[in-house]
Scaffold this active site. Structure first.
Site, mmCIF file in Angstrom:
data_model
loop_
_atom_site.group_PDB
_atom_site.id
_atom_site.type_symbol
_atom_site.label_atom_id
_atom_site.label_comp_id
_atom_site.label_asym_id
_atom_site.label_seq_id
_atom_site.Cartn_x
_atom_site.Cartn_y
_atom_site.Cartn_z
ATOM 1 N N PHE A 115 -19.762 -15.600 24.591
ATOM 2 C CA PHE A 115 -18.358 -15.314 24.905
ATOM 3 C C PHE A 115 -17.585 -16.553 25.354
ATOM 4 O O PHE A 115 -16.368 -16.497 25.518
ATOM 5 C CB PHE A 115 -18.280 -14.248 26.014
ATOM 6 C CG PHE A 115 -19.075 -13.019 25.712
ATOM 7 C CD1 PHE A 115 -18.651 -12.116 24.757
ATOM 8 C CD2 PHE A 115 -20.270 -12.769 26.379
ATOM 9 C CE1 PHE A 115 -19.390 -10.987 24.465
ATOM 10 C CE2 PHE A 115 -21.015 -11.642 26.099
ATOM 11 C CZ PHE A 115 -20.581 -10.748 25.141
ATOM 12 N N THR A 145 -26.605 -14.332 26.993
ATOM 13 C CA THR A 145 -26.126 -13.710 28.230
ATOM 14 C C THR A 145 -25.127 -12.624 27.869
ATOM 15 O O THR A 145 -24.262 -12.815 27.016
ATOM 16 C CB THR A 145 -25.472 -14.747 29.148
ATOM 17 O OG1 THR A 145 -24.422 -15.415 28.431
ATOM 18 C CG2 THR A 145 -26.496 -15.792 29.582
ATOM 19 N N ASP A 172 -19.667 -24.793 31.593
ATOM 20 C CA ASP A 172 -20.291 -25.125 32.873
ATOM 21 C C ASP A 172 -20.711 -23.907 33.682
ATOM 22 O O ASP A 172 -21.580 -24.003 34.545
ATOM 23 C CB ASP A 172 -19.329 -25.973 33.708
ATOM 24 C CG ASP A 172 -19.004 -27.302 33.045
ATOM 25 O OD1 ASP A 172 -19.952 -28.033 32.709
ATOM 26 O OD2 ASP A 172 -17.807 -27.585 32.829
ATOM 27 N N GLY A 173 -20.110 -22.737 33.403
ATOM 28 C CA GLY A 173 -20.375 -21.559 34.223
ATOM 29 C C GLY A 173 -21.821 -21.108 34.192
ATOM 30 O O GLY A 173 -22.398 -20.746 35.234
ATOM 31 N N GLU A 177 -24.691 -20.733 37.264
ATOM 32 C CA GLU A 177 -25.463 -19.511 37.491
ATOM 33 C C GLU A 177 -26.960 -19.811 37.530
ATOM 34 O O GLU A 177 -27.693 -19.285 38.379
ATOM 35 C CB GLU A 177 -25.168 -18.486 36.398
ATOM 36 C CG GLU A 177 -23.786 -17.862 36.484
ATOM 37 C CD GLU A 177 -23.620 -16.702 35.509
ATOM 38 O OE1 GLU A 177 -24.650 -16.104 35.120
ATOM 39 O OE2 GLU A 177 -22.471 -16.387 35.135
ATOM 40 N N GLY A 202 -18.522 -24.440 25.444
ATOM 41 C CA GLY A 202 -17.658 -23.604 26.269
ATOM 42 C C GLY A 202 -16.258 -24.165 26.346
ATOM 43 O O GLY A 202 -15.830 -24.945 25.490
ATOM 44 N N THR A 203 -15.545 -23.791 27.399
ATOM 45 C CA THR A 203 -14.159 -24.220 27.557
ATOM 46 C C THR A 203 -14.059 -25.622 28.138
ATOM 47 O O THR A 203 -13.375 -26.485 27.599
ATOM 48 C CB THR A 203 -13.406 -23.229 28.463
ATOM 49 O OG1 THR A 203 -13.434 -21.934 27.864
ATOM 50 C CG2 THR A 203 -11.954 -23.663 28.633
ATOM 51 N N GLY A 204 -14.760 -25.861 29.264
ATOM 52 C CA GLY A 204 -14.599 -27.132 29.958
ATOM 53 C C GLY A 204 -15.594 -28.201 29.553
ATOM 54 O O GLY A 204 -15.242 -29.301 29.172
ATOM 55 N N ARG A 276 -6.577 -23.105 26.257
ATOM 56 C CA ARG A 276 -5.949 -22.250 27.275
ATOM 57 C C ARG A 276 -5.686 -23.036 28.558
ATOM 58 O O ARG A 276 -4.691 -22.766 29.254
ATOM 59 C CB ARG A 276 -6.848 -21.047 27.581
ATOM 60 C CG ARG A 276 -8.131 -21.370 28.353
ATOM 61 C CD ARG A 276 -8.938 -20.115 28.621
ATOM 62 N NE ARG A 276 -10.249 -20.397 29.180
ATOM 63 C CZ ARG A 276 -10.507 -20.413 30.480
ATOM 64 N NH1 ARG A 276 -9.545 -20.194 31.359
ATOM 65 N NH2 ARG A 276 -11.728 -20.660 30.909
#
Length: 401
Positions: A115, A145, A172-173, A177, A202-204, A276
């Site tokens: 995601f 995940t 990075d999330g 975790e 991912g995003t970052g 975003r």
């Protein structure tokens, strides 16, 4: 080792040097470093060596780890045929022994977040990561995940003895975790020694950007995968964060104010991928908010004149009790945070209003934002940095260890 072999139907002398080079002659002298080698396979009497070579924009070969920034990784193969069965056996033994001596991982647990970003992680894994792992004969268990904190649950319960590392194909999330899951284990002292790998999907992608940029390499999935295959490691500091009844561990950054608003409130535009962040950042900059608060900190050398002198207060680390909130839920097992006497440190304070406060453990907050150029990955000089945030009833205690 040196022996006569057949390469491209030409009999030539192939030499395996003590410093890990394969040297042979074709039209001119050729050289392949073992560090460039991913693995090898045999087909009948032929040995096929699979390698990944870094080329710059002009098509010139770069040495592994030499960077170049604008280069690209190219998969190459060297096929040669020893002229006798004894030579064939000896080549296989020497190549396998040298590769095994490099301490490369044999089996990995790969956590993929389908995601994250533009939901590109499955495609990144299949097209860029998996082929390199297969060339290197690295076995892996792949697990997607499915929800928030799923990676934390996996890291807390997984049998670490089965793996040589955990790799996050994500932003990075998921890494954060995994770190939290490992530090909440009963065997956290040994669990935190498990190597963690990052593939940008991912995003970052601030952590993998910081790691690759520190050795002059671009933030690409292929370069990150090769660093994992080659067993390259860097130590990393961990921050303990306490907020009311919560305790979490951070390895990337902590944001309050503008940056936090951009990160959290832009979630509704997640379909845009990493764009975003830029899109919502423009909106927030055009309509700036200001935040009342106070930051209390222990200054780094050379910054002792910043802010005003202050004395440490036990209330900074205490949970809020004025509104019926619970006491801090102390983790009964796992890492409890650093054993440091905060009251013995020299504190200073800065009063707001603030637009943003951004604490960084590594230089890059994302692929495009170098927020802390002087931050170093796993730098001993930055250990034992402490800071407290107080805003209304929210209290932050952030000792970095």
């Amino acid at each position: 080792m040196s022996d006569w072999v057949r390469v491209n139907c030409i009999v030539t002398q192939l030499t395996f040097t003590a410093d890990g080079k394969l040297v042979w002659m074709e039209a001119s002298q050729r050289c392949l470093r073992i560090e460039e080698v991913l693995g090898f396979a045999t087909e009948g009497s032929c040995i096929r060596i699979r390698a990944a070579v870094d080329f710059d924009e002009a098509g010139c070969c770069l040495r592994p780890g030499g960077g170049g920034g604008g280069g690209c990784m190219v998969r190459r193969e060297l096929a040669f045929e020893p002229l006798s069965a004894d030579s064939f056996t000896l080549w296989c033994q020497n190549l396998r022994g040298y590769l095994d001596s490099l301490g490369r991982p044999k089996k990995l647990l790969i956590l993929l977040n389908p995601f994250g970003g533009k939901r590109s992680a499955p495609k990144v894994f299949e097209k860029e990561v998996k082929p390199l792992l297969e060339d290197a004969a690295v076995k892996f268990d792949l697990q997607e995940t499915g929800y928030q904190l799923h990676a934390k649950e996996i890291a807390r319960k997984v049998d670490l003895a089965k793996y040589d590392g955990i790799v996050c194909v994500s932003g990075d999330g998921v890494l954060v975790e995994v770190v939290n899951g490992l530090l909440e284990r009963d065997d956290w002292k040994s669990a935190i020694k498990m190597p963690l790998g990052m593939i940008p999907a991912g995003t970052g992608n601030g952590m993998v950007k910081s790691l690759l940029d520190s050795v002059g390499q671009p933030c690409k999935a292929s370069y990150a995968t090769l660093a994992i295959i080659r067993g390259h490691k860097r130590s990393l500091d961990v921050a303990t964060i306490s907020q009311e009844d919560k305790k979490i561990f951070s390895v990337l950054m902590l944001a309050w104010g503008l940056i936090a608003d951009i990160d959290i409130e832009s979630e509704k535009y997640r379909w845009m991928g990493s764009a975003r962040i830029d899109f919502y950042a423009l909106q927030r900059i055009l309509h700036l908010r200001r935040y009342e608060g106070r930051i209390s900190f222990v200054p780094a050398p050379g910054y002792e004149r910043h802010g005003q002198p202050a004395s440490y207060s036990a209330e900074w680390a205490a949970p809020c009790q004025d509104h019926g909130e619970k006491q801090v839920d102390v983790i009964s097992s796992g890492y409890q945070g650093p054993n440091i006497k905060l009251e013995e440190l020299s504190w200073r304070t800065i009063d707001g209003p603030f637009i943003s406060i951004w604490l960084h453990n590594v230089p890059w907050g994302s692929e495009s934002a170098m927020a802390a150029p002087n931050a170093k990955v796993g730098c001993p000089e930055q250990k034992n940095l402490h800071a407290d945030f107080l805003y209304c009833d929210i209290k932050w205690v952030l000792p970095f260890v």
